[in-house]
Design a protein around this motif. Structure first.
Motif, mmCIF file in Angstrom:
data_model
loop_
_atom_site.group_PDB
_atom_site.id
_atom_site.type_symbol
_atom_site.label_atom_id
_atom_site.label_comp_id
_atom_site.label_asym_id
_atom_site.label_seq_id
_atom_site.Cartn_x
_atom_site.Cartn_y
_atom_site.Cartn_z
ATOM 1 N N PRO A 56 0.805 -1.233 0.000
ATOM 2 C CA PRO A 56 0.000 0.000 0.000
ATOM 3 C C PRO A 56 0.832 1.274 0.000
ATOM 4 O O PRO A 56 0.377 2.312 -0.481
ATOM 5 C CB PRO A 56 -0.818 -0.123 1.292
ATOM 6 C CG PRO A 56 -0.910 -1.584 1.554
ATOM 7 C CD PRO A 56 0.401 -2.156 1.083
ATOM 8 N N ARG A 57 2.067 1.204 0.490
ATOM 9 C CA ARG A 57 2.919 2.395 0.516
ATOM 10 C C ARG A 57 3.307 2.849 -0.890
ATOM 11 O O ARG A 57 3.747 3.987 -1.082
ATOM 12 C CB ARG A 57 4.167 2.127 1.362
ATOM 13 C CG ARG A 57 3.885 1.968 2.848
ATOM 14 C CD ARG A 57 5.137 1.561 3.602
ATOM 15 N NE ARG A 57 5.603 0.246 3.190
ATOM 16 C CZ ARG A 57 6.726 -0.323 3.626
ATOM 17 N NH1 ARG A 57 7.501 0.323 4.491
ATOM 18 N NH2 ARG A 57 7.080 -1.524 3.204
ATOM 19 N N ASN A 58 3.150 1.971 -1.872
ATOM 20 C CA ASN A 58 3.446 2.348 -3.252
ATOM 21 C C ASN A 58 2.545 3.481 -3.742
ATOM 22 O O ASN A 58 2.879 4.155 -4.724
ATOM 23 C CB ASN A 58 3.288 1.140 -4.185
ATOM 24 C CG ASN A 58 4.465 0.184 -4.106
ATOM 25 O OD1 ASN A 58 5.575 0.584 -3.771
ATOM 26 N ND2 ASN A 58 4.223 -1.074 -4.403
ATOM 27 N N ALA A 59 1.411 3.671 -3.092
ATOM 28 C CA ALA A 59 0.467 4.703 -3.534
ATOM 29 C C ALA A 59 0.775 6.073 -2.957
ATOM 30 O O ALA A 59 0.130 7.061 -3.332
ATOM 31 C CB ALA A 59 -0.961 4.302 -3.150
ATOM 32 N N LEU A 60 1.739 6.178 -2.055
ATOM 33 C CA LEU A 60 1.978 7.457 -1.377
ATOM 34 C C LEU A 60 2.478 8.536 -2.333
ATOM 35 O O LEU A 60 2.047 9.693 -2.256
ATOM 36 C CB LEU A 60 2.970 7.256 -0.226
ATOM 37 C CG LEU A 60 2.424 6.469 0.971
ATOM 38 C CD1 LEU A 60 3.527 6.224 1.997
ATOM 39 C CD2 LEU A 60 1.253 7.207 1.619
ATOM 40 N N ILE A 61 3.400 8.183 -3.241
ATOM 41 C CA ILE A 61 3.893 9.180 -4.197
ATOM 42 C C ILE A 61 2.794 9.577 -5.187
ATOM 43 O O ILE A 61 2.549 10.773 -5.403
ATOM 44 C CB ILE A 61 5.153 8.663 -4.924
ATOM 45 C CG1 ILE A 61 6.301 8.493 -3.936
ATOM 46 C CG2 ILE A 61 5.553 9.639 -6.040
ATOM 47 C CD1 ILE A 61 7.571 7.922 -4.565
ATOM 48 N N PRO A 62 2.087 8.610 -5.819
ATOM 49 C CA PRO A 62 0.971 9.012 -6.681
ATOM 50 C C PRO A 62 -0.065 9.859 -5.947
ATOM 51 O O PRO A 62 -0.605 10.818 -6.517
ATOM 52 C CB PRO A 62 0.379 7.663 -7.117
ATOM 53 C CG PRO A 62 1.513 6.716 -7.054
ATOM 54 C CD PRO A 62 2.330 7.153 -5.874
ATOM 55 N N ALA A 63 -0.338 9.527 -4.678
ATOM 56 C CA ALA A 63 -1.326 10.291 -3.915
ATOM 57 C C ALA A 63 -0.883 11.735 -3.738
ATOM 58 O O ALA A 63 -1.686 12.668 -3.875
ATOM 59 C CB ALA A 63 -1.564 9.632 -2.553
ATOM 60 N N ALA A 64 0.403 11.938 -3.457
ATOM 61 C CA ALA A 64 0.919 13.299 -3.295
ATOM 62 C C ALA A 64 0.807 14.082 -4.601
ATOM 63 O O ALA A 64 0.412 15.263 -4.605
ATOM 64 C CB ALA A 64 2.363 13.257 -2.823
ATOM 65 N N LEU A 65 1.130 13.443 -5.717
ATOM 66 C CA LEU A 65 1.034 14.105 -7.022
ATOM 67 C C LEU A 65 -0.413 14.400 -7.387
ATOM 68 O O LEU A 65 -0.728 15.453 -7.963
ATOM 69 C CB LEU A 65 1.690 13.233 -8.093
ATOM 70 C CG LEU A 65 3.201 13.008 -7.938
ATOM 71 C CD1 LEU A 65 3.695 11.987 -8.953
ATOM 72 C CD2 LEU A 65 3.950 14.326 -8.095
ATOM 73 N N LEU A 66 -1.319 13.491 -7.055
ATOM 74 C CA LEU A 66 -2.739 13.702 -7.343
ATOM 75 C C LEU A 66 -3.303 14.864 -6.536
ATOM 76 O O LEU A 66 -4.162 15.617 -7.017
ATOM 77 C CB LEU A 66 -3.529 12.418 -7.059
ATOM 78 C CG LEU A 66 -3.354 11.291 -8.084
ATOM 79 C CD1 LEU A 66 -3.958 10.003 -7.563
ATOM 80 C CD2 LEU A 66 -3.980 11.667 -9.417
#
Length: 272
Positions: A56-66
């Motif tokens: 689930p930590r893989n989504a942290l960078i995309p989440a920040a960019l989104l």
């Protein structure tokens, strides 16, 4: 100046003019930006995800960019009830479903809740490369047309919630809508919570007053995301699950009505 640069400049100027004078053009331009930026920002870190697949930590960078792209589209948000998040145990997180823009809400919640997993429809998995990236950060895909398969997958997620303290995010309405009343909740999420012995954590997203698909309007606006206190499933069995569903929906509807009133734009008064 190269011919391509001239054409590109003319196209950009035309889009800028249309964006400024036409609300319908603005609707399509902003939704196109939403789709394009979401695809880019969600998939750009894909090579890094290979080092820890399905984490689930893989989504942290995309989440920040989104979250950055949401700001660019004129969307602002406030999160309430962060103190209600308990990362020492798993939970079933329920959210109301309004639009594809709910992806931005997930981007806001992701860093606030540890070990999140989203349940999504199977067709999204085939939207390459976005579906691939979502798969790599642990999204669970189900085929709504295959009830037996969906139940089997949800049963496995109940084990993950119980044994690995996962936060399982679902949209209990099952389909998006833009009305003032939440649609009837499906019971699948509640079965998972009871099987896992985990609490229900309702999260309410205020109405998207800035968005009107029928009239093709996509403006700027505010979103209130409210994380409600957990609802215990201790002592609840499958025979009285209906009462649990009704209680949860009633609490979410109350907050949805109240916060949606807060974000409703004030009417513009015309001067005499």
């Amino acid at each position: 100046m190269a011919p391509f640069d001239v054409v590109l400049g003319c196209v950009m100027a035309l889009l800028f003019i249309l964006f400024s004078i036409s609300s319908i053009a603005r609707y399509y331009i902003k939704f196109t930006l939403f789709v394009v930026l979401s695809l880019i920002f969600a998939t750009a870190p894909l090579p890094l995800m290979l080092f820890r697949p399905f984490d689930p930590r893989n989504a942290l960078i995309p989440a920040a960019l989104l979250r950055v792209s949401a700001r660019l589209l004129g969307l602002r948000w406030t999160v309430r009830g962060i103190e209600n998040v308990d990362d020492t145990r798993g939970a079933v997180i329920l959210l109301n479903h309004q639009s594809g823009l709910d992806l931005y809400v997930l981007a806001v919640l992701w860093p606030l809740m540890a070990r999140c997993t989203v349940i999504s429809k199977r067709s999204l998995q085939y939207l390459v490369p976005f579906g691939t990236a979502a798969w790599m950060w642990g999204t669970v895909f189900i085929d709504r047309g295959a009830a037996h398969s969906a139940r089997s997958i949800l049963n496995k997620q109940a084990e993950a919630v119980r044994d690995h303290k996962r936060k399982l995010l679902l949209f209990p309405e099952g389909t998006r809508h833009s009305g003032d009343k939440l649609l009837p909740f499906r019971k699948g999420a509640f079965h998972v919570a009871i099987d896992a012995g985990a609490p229900i954590q309702p999260v309410v997203i205020s109405k998207y007053h800035f968005l009107d698909a029928k009239r093709r309007r996509f403006g700027s606006g505010d979103i209130i995301i409210t994380i409600l206190p957990s609802i215990s499933t201790d002592g609840v069995d499958k025979d009285n699950i209906t009462s649990l569903v009704e209680t949860t929906q009633s609490k979410m509807q109350e907050v949805f009505t109240r916060t949606s009133a807060e974000t409703r734009p004030y009417p513009v008064c015309k001067e005499n």
